[in-house]
Scaffold this motif. Structure first.
Motif, mmCIF file in Angstrom:
data_model
loop_
_atom_site.group_PDB
_atom_site.id
_atom_site.type_symbol
_atom_site.label_atom_id
_atom_site.label_comp_id
_atom_site.label_asym_id
_atom_site.label_seq_id
_atom_site.Cartn_x
_atom_site.Cartn_y
_atom_site.Cartn_z
ATOM 1 N N LEU A 103 0.818 -1.210 0.000
ATOM 2 C CA LEU A 103 0.000 0.000 0.000
ATOM 3 C C LEU A 103 0.852 1.260 0.000
ATOM 4 C CD1 LEU A 103 -2.915 -0.959 2.432
ATOM 5 C CD2 LEU A 103 -3.048 -0.597 -0.034
ATOM 6 N N TYR A 104 1.851 1.321 0.896
ATOM 7 C CA TYR A 104 2.571 2.588 0.956
ATOM 8 C C TYR A 104 3.510 2.769 -0.229
ATOM 9 C CZ TYR A 104 7.236 1.154 2.691
ATOM 10 O OH TYR A 104 8.496 0.626 2.810
ATOM 11 N N VAL A 105 4.095 1.677 -0.763
ATOM 12 C CA VAL A 105 4.932 1.810 -1.962
ATOM 13 C C VAL A 105 4.071 2.222 -3.154
ATOM 14 C CG1 VAL A 105 6.347 0.556 -3.630
ATOM 15 C CG2 VAL A 105 6.739 0.234 -1.196
ATOM 16 N N SER A 106 2.900 1.613 -3.271
ATOM 17 C CA SER A 106 2.001 1.964 -4.373
ATOM 18 C C SER A 106 1.548 3.412 -4.286
ATOM 19 C CB SER A 106 0.780 1.041 -4.369
ATOM 20 O OG SER A 106 1.147 -0.307 -4.569
ATOM 21 N N LEU A 107 1.186 3.843 -3.071
ATOM 22 C CA LEU A 107 0.692 5.199 -2.888
ATOM 23 C C LEU A 107 1.796 6.232 -3.097
ATOM 24 C CD1 LEU A 107 -1.591 4.525 0.200
ATOM 25 C CD2 LEU A 107 -2.357 5.208 -2.084
ATOM 26 N N LEU A 108 3.002 5.926 -2.610
ATOM 27 C CA LEU A 108 4.123 6.837 -2.832
ATOM 28 C C LEU A 108 4.437 6.973 -4.313
ATOM 29 C CD1 LEU A 108 6.615 5.882 0.041
ATOM 30 C CD2 LEU A 108 5.071 7.839 -0.070
ATOM 31 N N GLY A 109 4.458 5.850 -5.021
ATOM 32 C CA GLY A 109 4.716 5.883 -6.456
ATOM 33 C C GLY A 109 3.630 6.626 -7.216
#
Length: 312
Positions: A103-109
């Motif tokens: 979730l956080y890698v996807s959202l950051l990207g």
């Protein structure tokens, strides 16, 4: 033995960021306050833009997506951190850890590319105002927003697939308040140099490419603002762009500091503090920056409260 460490029944231990000293209790309460403001601020921004038809423009559509991403980002880390701190339980399952990472890698990207799309929107609005409806049509704007989500999710899938393929052993204690990939890699039983290089390449694509688009857009924007004959037009253009530049500076600065350094050069304390900045503080600041400096958002808010006579 290596594969046994990958079962869904195996847990990691999140060491967290706070203890139960008076100072840390105060800081924990401050984080909860920030979370509340961020949650309410981003929720209000999404609802205002959805409900007010005058805000159904490309700029505000992109802004609503930024608020939605910030809302999801802060909900990915803070609730689990809060539960662990209040309950005294610090464990997180492999599945839970993987979910946080994705979730956080996807959202950051996704935010990286969305901020670049917002910069392009400002470039078109200021440098090509007569062609704005063509170059930033609803279709193109929606395509940009959807592409940001898709690219971010693809990045998250790659990172989670590789990160959870490593065997983890030892104490299984993650020196962080959530499952951050760099912190997780310190627990690996095998060398992670190849994955670190993969992460660096992903960061170049996910961070530096959007930054290049943003810089190119704002160089043209600044040149156009300087050439404006109207002082009022110059102030309005600068006010609109400065809000976006403030968000870009905070977001990209923290992300580059975390993800473009080798694991060997990392300090757990530094990483936790910087991560807290861009996963907790920045989602609170974004809606405040855009709402406090934006008359249209303020008008929409007053209209919802029934105090905007001009909207009747």
């Amino acid at each position: 033995m290596a594969w046994e460490n990958h079962t869904l029944n195996s847990n990691f231990i999140l060491l967290g960021i706070f203890d139960h000293s008076p100072t840390h209790i105060f800081l924990f309460s401050l984080v909860l306050g920030i979370f509340t403001v961020a949650f309410m601020g981003n929720t209000i921004m999404v609802l205002l833009i959805y409900l007010d038809t005058q805000l159904h423009t490309p700029m505000y559509l992109l802004l609503s997506q930024l608020s939605l991403m910030d809302l999801m980002l802060i909900c990915t880390t803070v609730p689990k951190m809060t539960f662990n701190y209040l309950s005294g339980k610090k464990s997180i399952s492999l599945a839970g850890c993987g979910t946080q990472i994705f979730l956080y890698v996807s959202l950051l990207g996704a935010e990286c590319f969305l901020l670049a799309a917002m910069a392009y929107d400002r470039y078109v609005a200021i440098c090509h105002p007569l062609r704005y409806s063509i170059l930033m049509s609803q279709k193109i704007c929606c395509l940009m927003a959807v592409s940001s989500w898709v690219v971010g999710s693809f990045d998250g899938i790659i990172v989670i697939a590789v990160a959870l393929s490593f065997p983890y052993c030892g104490s299984r204690e993650i020196p962080h308040f959530f499952c951050d990939v760099p912190a997780l890699l310190t627990l690996s039983c095998t060398k992670t140099l190849l994955f670190e290089r993969l992460m660096f390449i992903c960061c170049v694509i996910m961070l530096l490419f959007p930054v290049a688009v943003i810089i190119a857009s704002y160089v043209r924007v600044i040149m156009a603002i300087i050439c404006m004959g109207s002082g009022e037009g110059r102030r309005k253009a600068f006010a609109t762009c400065s809000s976006h530049l403030m968000v870009v500076g905070m977001y990209y600065g923290a992300a580059m500091f975390i993800y473009m350094r080798p694991v060997s050069d990392r300090s757990p304390t530094q990483d936790k503090m910087v991560s807290a900045f861009y996963t907790i503080l920045t989602p609170m600041l974004n809606p405040l920056i855009y709402s406090l400096r934006n008359k249209e958002v303020a008008r929409a808010f007053m209209k919802v409260l029934g105090k905007d006579k001009s909207g009747e």
